[in-house]
Design an enzyme around this catalytic site. Structure first.
Site, short mmCIF file in Angstrom:
data_model
loop_
_atom_site.label_atom_id
_atom_site.label_comp_id
_atom_site.label_asym_id
_atom_site.label_seq_id
_atom_site.Cartn_x
_atom_site.Cartn_y
_atom_site.Cartn_z
NE ARG A 267 -6.54 7.65 -2.31
CZ ARG A 267 -5.67 7.30 -3.25
NH1 ARG A 267 -5.44 6.02 -3.49
NH2 ARG A 267 -5.04 8.21 -3.96
NE ARG A 282 -5.65 -1.89 0.83
CZ ARG A 282 -5.59 -1.60 -0.48
NH1 ARG A 282 -6.32 -0.63 -0.97
NH2 ARG A 282 -4.81 -2.30 -1.28
CD GLU A 354 -0.57 1.38 -6.84
OE1 GLU A 354 -1.30 0.38 -6.88
OE2 GLU A 354 -0.97 2.54 -7.02
CB SER A 357 -0.42 5.01 -9.67
OG SER A 357 -1.16 4.49 -10.75
NE ARG A 396 0.39 1.61 -0.22
CZ ARG A 396 -0.43 1.03 -1.08
NH1 ARG A 396 -0.03 0.80 -2.32
NH2 ARG A 396 -1.65 0.66 -0.72
#
Length: 431
Positions: A267, A282, A354, A357, A396
């Site tokens: 990303r 991130r 988070e 999801s 994560r």
RNA sequence: GGUGAGGUGGCUGAGCGGUCGAAAGCACUGGUCUUGAAAACCAGCAUACGUUUGUAGCGUAUCCAGGGUUCAAAUCCCUGCCUCACCGCCA
């Protein structure tokens, strides 16, 4: 993509629902374009019909040995009229398509209204938040102490910011996590493991909804041309896994199809420049074990609960405290109609972050992809429903383990379920 | 990367530029026959969109994709993608 007929017939209702998620639909513009489209399409098809009929009669006349010259003269203007009508229609259709491809999915009625993450609804919490009788380190410091297991400087040297090199037991732990997750989902939750391409074409990215709106969030191997981007790196395995259904018609008995894959995800994090610059949270590249299900429409909401449970099972087996959150209308992703986020407890940040999801996209992606199934005995195929969820984000999860399993002496305990994957190791300590 | 062949309906496979959405076979669905089944026979059997109260009818599009030639393209021309074979190279 929404059902074009529903969009047309219930334009105001759609606009109202979209407003709840912060999307303003210009209904006047769309209604005008639709009216033009309808008129032009009828006109074009009439002209085409006439041309076909005349061409056919020319063919017959010729076969009968008649003189076709007068017939040819009659056709004269028809061709150019048809060409302009076609061009006009194509232009309007292109505008309509551009708008409809950019409209997000409608939220389900069970989704709470809200503007942003502050309006999300906590559904459950699991586990007890650990207390430490020493000063907790964040995951970067924990790993730094453990033989520089997370090497951000080297990541910068090799590639740039938001890249990392993992080494030694930390790298192995990262690999163990992915293995553990895959084994859990394939052996206990009934998913089929898949190995998929990490580069996909533009059709696939349109299918799952990354394009046309979110091209800047992706890494592309070439600049955009009128034919698309060539190949792009996947931002999630949802893209290749879900697109397996593109242009397919399954038999009813084949559903549900449950797929899982461990892949890297890429990303660009455009627009996130100041956020989470420290650590693994991130990154431009991270690993994820993805869960995807292709189901019959009547099953999809129940499936969302199950799929979310499959992701939760990973956290529970790792004994990581987390909470389950129902996203509000304003915080959901583009294609989702209902989304649960799982947020894991991070002691150093003193908050939940988070880590998964899980979304029901209903027929939104299926319509873009023309992913369908046929009921037994039915003539017409129907759009299936697609769901996806992280089960889990591996990077994560590593963060969560580094922080939650840190020990006073700087070593790291290994969660019980991972010990077999670590060659029986129960903790990682300094050399 | 080079050379050659090719991409047609769920599959196999025909298709002189005109009446081709497309022969035939297989598969599938329904029916006749049969105590039942098989066989045989008969019939049906793509998708999307538009029009419409309509799963009716009619119309339009689709024979890999995109352009072009033509009154008319599955059929001719160009480009791209893909498949197969052989050669080269390579993990």
């Amino acid at each position: 993509m929404l059902d074009p007929k529903f969009l047309r017939n219930e334009l105001e209702l759609v606009a109202e629902k979209l407003k709840a998620r912060g999307f303003n639909l210009d209904t006047q513009q769309l209604a005008d374009l639709e009216e033009q489209r309808k008129a032009l399409q009828v006109k074009t098809e009439q002209l085409q019909n006439e041309r076909n009929a005349r061409s056919k009669s020319i063919g017959k006349a010729k076969a009968a040995g008649e003189d076709i010259a007068p017939l040819l003269a009659e056709v004269g203007q028809l061709g150019t009229d048809l060409d302009t009508a076609k061009a006009d229609l194509a232009a309007v259709q292109e505008q309509v398509e551009k708008i409809t491809l950019g409209i997000p999915n409608l939220p389900d009625d069970s989704v709470p209204a809200g503007a942003d993450e502050n309006d999300n609804l906590e559904v459950t919490t699991w586990g007890t938040i650990p207390s430490f009788d020493f000063e907790v380190k964040d995951h970067v410091d924990v790993a730094e102490f453990l033989n520089k297991g997370l090497d951000f400087e080297s990541g910068v040297k090799l590639s740039g910011s938001r890249f990392v090199v993992m080494r030694g037991q930390i790298a192995k732990l990262h690999r163990a996590l992915a293995q553990f997750m895959l084994d859990l989902h394939t052996e206990e939750h009934g998913y089929e493991e898949a190995y998929v391409p990490y580069l996909v074409n533009s059709d696939s990215l349109y299918g799952t909804g990354q394009l046309p709106k979110f091209g800047e969030d992706l890494f592309h191997t070439q600049a955009e041309t009128e034919h698309g981007y060539g190949l792009s790196l996947i931002p999630t395995a949802e893209v290749p896994l879900t697109n397996l259904a593109r242009d397919e018609i399954f038999d009813e008995e084949q559903l549900p199809i449950k797929l899982t894959a461990h892949t890297p995800c890429f990303r660009s994090e455009a627009g996130s420049s100041g956020r989470d610059t420290r650590g693994l949270i991130r990154q431009h590249q991270f690993d994820k074990v993805e869960l995807v299900q292709l189901v019959k429409p009547e099953d999809s909401f129940e499936t969302l609960e199950q799929l979310t449970g499959h992701a939760e099972a990973v956290l529970q087996k790792l004994e990581l405290p987390y909470r389950k959150v129902l996203l509000c209308t304003g915080d959901m992703g583009f294609g989702a109609t209902k989304t649960y986020d799982l947020e894991v407890w991070l002691p150093a940040q003193n908050c939940y972050r988070e880590i998964s999801s899980c979304s029901n996209m209903v027929d939104f992606q299926a319509r873009r992809m023309q992913a369908r199934f046929r009921r037994k005995g039915a003539k017409k195929p129907e759009l299936l429903h697609t769901l996806n969820g992280s089960g889990l984000a591996v990077g994560r999860t590593l963060v969560a383990i580094l922080e939650n399993y840190q020990q006073a002496d700087g070593s790291l305990a290994i969660p019980t379920v991972l010990q077999n994957y670590m060659g029986g190791l129960t903790s990682i300590s300094v050399k």
